[in-house]
Design an enzyme around this catalytic site. Sequence first.
Site, PDB file in Angstrom:
ATOM      1  N   GLY A 115       0.552  -1.552   0.472  1.00 52.62           N
ATOM      2  CA  GLY A 115      -0.129   0.090   0.012  1.00 52.62           C
ATOM      3  C   GLY A 115       0.991   1.280  -0.158  1.00 52.62           C
ATOM      4  O   GLY A 115       0.043   2.368   0.312  1.00 52.62           O
TER       5      GLY A 115
ATOM      6  N   ASN B 115       1.964   2.968  -2.599  1.00 55.90           N
ATOM      7  CA  ASN B 115       1.575   3.833  -3.461  1.00 55.90           C
ATOM      8  C   ASN B 115      -0.042   4.601  -3.510  1.00 55.90           C
ATOM      9  O   ASN B 115      -0.100   5.856  -3.076  1.00 55.90           O
ATOM     10  CB  ASN B 115       1.389   3.614  -4.668  1.00 55.90           C
ATOM     11  CG  ASN B 115       2.490   3.424  -5.681  1.00 55.90           C
ATOM     12  OD1 ASN B 115       3.088   4.311  -6.265  1.00 55.90           O
ATOM     13  ND2 ASN B 115       3.180   2.165  -5.889  1.00 55.90           N
TER      14      ASN B 115
ATOM     15  N   LEU C 203      -7.646  -8.397 -14.336  1.00 56.17           N
ATOM     16  CA  LEU C 203      -9.603  -7.738 -13.874  1.00 56.17           C
ATOM     17  C   LEU C 203      -9.104  -8.690 -15.325  1.00 56.17           C
ATOM     18  O   LEU C 203      -9.626  -8.898 -16.292  1.00 56.17           O
ATOM     19  CB  LEU C 203      -9.293  -6.731 -13.613  1.00 56.17           C
ATOM     20  CG  LEU C 203      -9.321  -6.178 -12.275  1.00 56.17           C
ATOM     21  CD1 LEU C 203      -9.408  -4.746 -12.235  1.00 56.17           C
ATOM     22  CD2 LEU C 203     -10.187  -6.092 -11.266  1.00 56.17           C
TER      23      LEU C 203
ATOM     24  N   ASN D 106      -3.662   1.962 -13.593  1.00 52.46           N
ATOM     25  CA  ASN D 106      -3.168   0.931 -13.660  1.00 52.46           C
ATOM     26  C   ASN D 106      -1.405   1.818 -13.053  1.00 52.46           C
ATOM     27  O   ASN D 106      -1.072   2.524 -13.981  1.00 52.46           O
ATOM     28  CB  ASN D 106      -2.953  -0.160 -14.121  1.00 52.46           C
ATOM     29  CG  ASN D 106      -1.892  -1.802 -13.244  1.00 52.46           C
ATOM     30  OD1 ASN D 106      -1.745  -1.413 -12.013  1.00 52.46           O
ATOM     31  ND2 ASN D 106      -0.431  -2.519 -14.198  1.00 52.46           N
TER      32      ASN D 106
ATOM     33  N   HIS E 289       2.482   0.798 -13.051  1.00 49.44           N
ATOM     34  CA  HIS E 289       3.040  -0.106 -13.623  1.00 49.44           C
ATOM     35  C   HIS E 289       4.932   0.244 -13.746  1.00 49.44           C
ATOM     36  O   HIS E 289       5.205   0.863 -14.004  1.00 49.44           O
ATOM     37  CB  HIS E 289       3.314  -0.771 -15.144  1.00 49.44           C
ATOM     38  CG  HIS E 289       3.718  -1.962 -14.925  1.00 49.44           C
ATOM     39  ND1 HIS E 289       3.198  -3.283 -15.119  1.00 49.44           N
ATOM     40  CD2 HIS E 289       5.128  -2.111 -16.055  1.00 49.44           C
ATOM     41  CE1 HIS E 289       4.764  -4.496 -14.704  1.00 49.44           C
ATOM     42  NE2 HIS E 289       5.332  -3.790 -16.002  1.00 49.44           N
TER      43      HIS E 289
HETATM   44  C1  GRF Z   1       4.227  -0.888  -7.009  1.00 49.82           C
HETATM   45  O1  GRF Z   1       6.236  -1.162  -7.507  1.00 49.82           O
HETATM   46  C2  GRF Z   1       3.456  -0.980  -9.060  1.00 49.82           C
HETATM   47  O2  GRF Z   1       4.257  -0.483  -9.425  1.00 49.82           O
HETATM   48  C3  GRF Z   1       2.933  -2.467  -8.318  1.00 49.82           C
HETATM   49  O3  GRF Z   1       2.860  -3.072  -7.300  1.00 49.82           O
HETATM   50  C4  GRF Z   1       4.176  -2.655  -6.697  1.00 49.82           C
HETATM   51  C5  GRF Z   1       2.424  -1.945  -5.408  1.00 49.82           C
HETATM   52  O4  GRF Z   1       3.699  -1.473  -4.166  1.00 49.82           O
HETATM   53  N1  GRF Z   1       1.868  -2.853  -9.524  1.00 49.82           N
HETATM   54  P1  GRF Z   1       2.250  -0.547  -2.961  1.00 49.82           P
HETATM   55  O5  GRF Z   1       1.642  -1.850  -3.020  1.00 49.82           O
HETATM   56  O6  GRF Z   1       1.906   0.903  -3.506  1.00 49.82           O
HETATM   57  O7  GRF Z   1       3.995  -0.866  -1.606  1.00 49.82           O
END
Ligand code: GRF
Length: 218
Positions: free
Chosen positions: A11, A13, A93, A107, A109
Amino acid sequence: MRLGVLVSGRGSNLGAVLDAAARGDLPGVEVVIVISNRPGVPALKIAERNGVPVVVLARRDFAGAEARDAAIGARLRLAGVDVALLAGYDQVLRPTYFAAFGRMTLNIHPSLLPAHGGAGMIGMAVHCSVLAAGDRETGVTVHEVSAELDAGPPRLQARVPVHPDDSPETLAARVLEVEHRVVVEAIATLAAERERGPSSATMAVAPESVPPDAAAHE
Ligand code: GRF
């Protein structure tokens, strides 16, 4: 712009988005719901600490993935979500999700898509793939999500250098820092576009970001 965030784990992000909103860096954006496919993950605690309602929709509680994904879409609709953000959501999904939600899904990535995207390219596998390819730079892509994996149109990309002595872990840490900035910027730009109306819906380019075409398979 009412944002719904789908999570599966750490979590960070989600935390970056909530911190930015609290600082006033995301005017007009409200995180109204966080949905996890896994109970007890740190992302849920981050949401709760910030007073955001959380919902857990685990696959085992449904007849199958299609039914669960339809339920995710329906729950987002019920919460009045305008835009959904996949922030470390670890499942593909199914079309039932897109049919039920029917609005934009973004999303994050951790590479310059289309490089190092597609099946199996999640988490540390992405950074291992970048190092194995000998790439001298990687990056971050925020893209719209379609039913096809990692293939929706990109909205924002940013480059990150690969250092000669990088391990997957050091590279992942450098990329993650950039993710936190880019995801906030992509959401802020989208909110501003929606505020101004559909005619202004162009892709934003951040100072150190690159147009998606230039980033392909360097
Ligand atoms: C991130 O590296 C994002 O790019 C990928 O999954 C990871 C999630 O990290 N899709 P977090 O849960 O937000 O710490």
